[in-house]
Write a protein that holds these residues in place. Structure first.
Motif, PDB file in Angstrom:
ATOM      1  N   ALA A 156      -7.151   1.164   1.794  1.00  0.00           N
ATOM      2  CA  ALA A 156      -7.136   1.080   0.337  1.00  0.00           C
ATOM      3  C   ALA A 156      -8.475   0.496  -0.083  1.00  0.00           C
ATOM      4  O   ALA A 156      -8.955  -0.463   0.533  1.00  0.00           O
ATOM      5  N   ASN A 184      -3.562   4.774  -1.737  1.00  0.00           N
ATOM      6  CA  ASN A 184      -4.034   4.979  -0.368  1.00  0.00           C
ATOM      7  C   ASN A 184      -4.712   6.356  -0.364  1.00  0.00           C
ATOM      8  O   ASN A 184      -4.033   7.379  -0.398  1.00  0.00           O
ATOM      9  N   VAL A 212       0.857  -1.180   0.000  1.00  0.00           N
ATOM     10  CA  VAL A 212       0.000   0.000   0.000  1.00  0.00           C
ATOM     11  C   VAL A 212       0.896   1.234   0.000  1.00  0.00           C
ATOM     12  O   VAL A 212       1.943   1.258   0.661  1.00  0.00           O
TER      13      VAL A 212
END
Length: 410
Positions: free
Chosen positions: A388, A376, A187
């Motif tokens: 996310a 993100n 992420v």
């Protein structure tokens, strides 16, 4: 098993019902549960499962000894009160990408592996990326054996309690020689993709970064009877240094954070004898980082002298700038951009740097490595608010599957 069902299985492990944050520290019960989940995922897919001598978990499709393997994965441990996505997203996406390749009927010419590196966050023993550092030879057995947690438990003792042999840890060149490329999905820890409107990006480099421990030693005394002018209070020097860190970072366009503190004797009515603070600092280049940390230390010593306090500064860890393998990075861009045309004529998949450290950065000195980032929307990380969207996560799975297919077919 779908991405959604895997994510749902992993989600409750190590999660606080009060805060929603995670405490998946290395070699604890929560970590063991995460590792059991990884083993089950490997076995459910008929993959060859193994744990190396540094405690890293591997799930292999094909013969590892064949060499030139394509490896993907990340980590499952967390920072204190961390978010759900940092690390686990990469591991879950790796198994999901393998499922996608099988659904496509893809024939791979190279071995493929999914890995879970142990103790990436360093939340328990104070050093990040222990599993990958040991494997790459960036952390010696002797240095690893000196690591202790806040309760005085050594890393060897914790590993032994988890069923591993702490005397066997160390560099693993034979294993690394099997790997032709390592691709880590993570992420994004920032908002670059949200600002550009992209679900997935490619990493260009990791900023140089490190951790420094500042020990301010004064004199313990009674908070109610000691005159202000008679005090040698290390908390004052520490507080001034925290402000200096913010000032130095702002001037240099870098980041510097005191996020952990230990106080002795830690009593409400006691002037401290010791204030120990840990500095995390990162910058786009080495010269800037040196300037920031040097400025903070200089200020800290001036404050300590002013308050009659002694100061020791120890660099506990450091990672130089990591430029990901350019050829591999370009190959990822080619694979992911071959069917995409952007209206702004820019790169089909954005390439961005990051201030966060990763196992891929540690391994980059030994094998070609690359990273994919998933959007993100808030940029928040190391927090329960880390997030996310599922559509973006699935886009990440597809991108990773495309990359693995492109790299594992001759």
């Amino acid at each position: 098993m779908s991405f959604h069902s895997m994510w749902a299985e992993l989600l409750p492990i190590g999660r606080s019902s009060a805060s929603g944050g995670y405490r998946r520290f290395a070699w604890t019960g929560a970590d063991a549960d995460c590792r059991a989940w990884f083993r089950e995922q490997a076995q459910a897919r008929g993959l060859s499962y193994e744990v190396d001598r540094n405690g890293n978990q591997w799930a292999w499709l094909g013969d590892p000894a064949a060499g030139d393997a394509v490896v993907t994965g990340s980590h499952l441990d967390s920072v204190p009160e961390g978010g759900a996505f940092d690390g686990p997203l990469g591991v879950v996406s790796s198994f999901a990408a393998l499922d996608e390749l099988r659904a496509r009927g893809t024939t791979l010419d190279k071995p493929l592996a999914v890995v879970n590196f142990g103790d990436e966050e360093g939340a328990r023993f104070g050093l990040a990326c222990v599993g990958s550092r040991l494997t790459a030879g960036a952390l010696t057995r002797e240095a690893a054996h000196r690591l202790t947690d806040a309760d005085g438990i050594t890393l060897p003792r914790a590993m032994e309690a988890a069923g591993l042999d702490p005397d066997a840890i160390g560099a693993d060149p034979e294993r690394l020689d099997r790997i032709g490329a390592f691709v880590e999905l993570h992420v994004e820890q920032g908002r670059a993709l949200d600002l550009s409107g992209d679900a997935v990006g490619i990493a260009s480099a990791i900023w140089p970064h490190g951790r420094w421990r500042f020990d301010f030693r004064g004199e313990a005394n009674h908070a109610g009877t000691t005159r202000l002018v008679d005090r040698r209070d290390p908390m004052l020097s520490y507080a001034d240094t925290v402000l200096a860190a913010r000032r130095e970072a702002e001037l240099a366009g870098a980041v510097a954070t005191f996020g952990k503190i230990a106080v002795e004797p830690n009593g409400v009515n006691a002037i401290p004898s010791l204030v120990r603070g840990w500095l995390d600092s990162r910058a786009a280049d080495q010269a800037t980082l040196d300037t920031v940390v040097g400025g903070i230390e200089k200020a800290a010593r001036e404050y300590a002298e002013r308050h009659g306090v002694d100061l020791d500064v120890v660099r506990e860890s450091f990672t130089p700038v990591v430029e990901f393998d350019h050829a591999l990075r370009d190959e990822l861009a080619r694979i992911l951009g071959k069917d995409t045309v952007r209206a702004d004529a820019g790169p089909a998949v954005p390439v961005l740097g990051t201030g966060a450290g990763h196992d891929a950065g540690i391994l980059s000195g030994r094998v070609p490595t690359a990273m994919l980032f998933v959007r993100n929307p808030t940029g928040v990380s190391h927090s329960p608010a880390e997030h996310a969207a599922e559509d973006d996560c699935l886009a990440g799975v597809t991108a990773l599957a495309d990359v693995l297919e492109g790299l594992a077919r001759r």
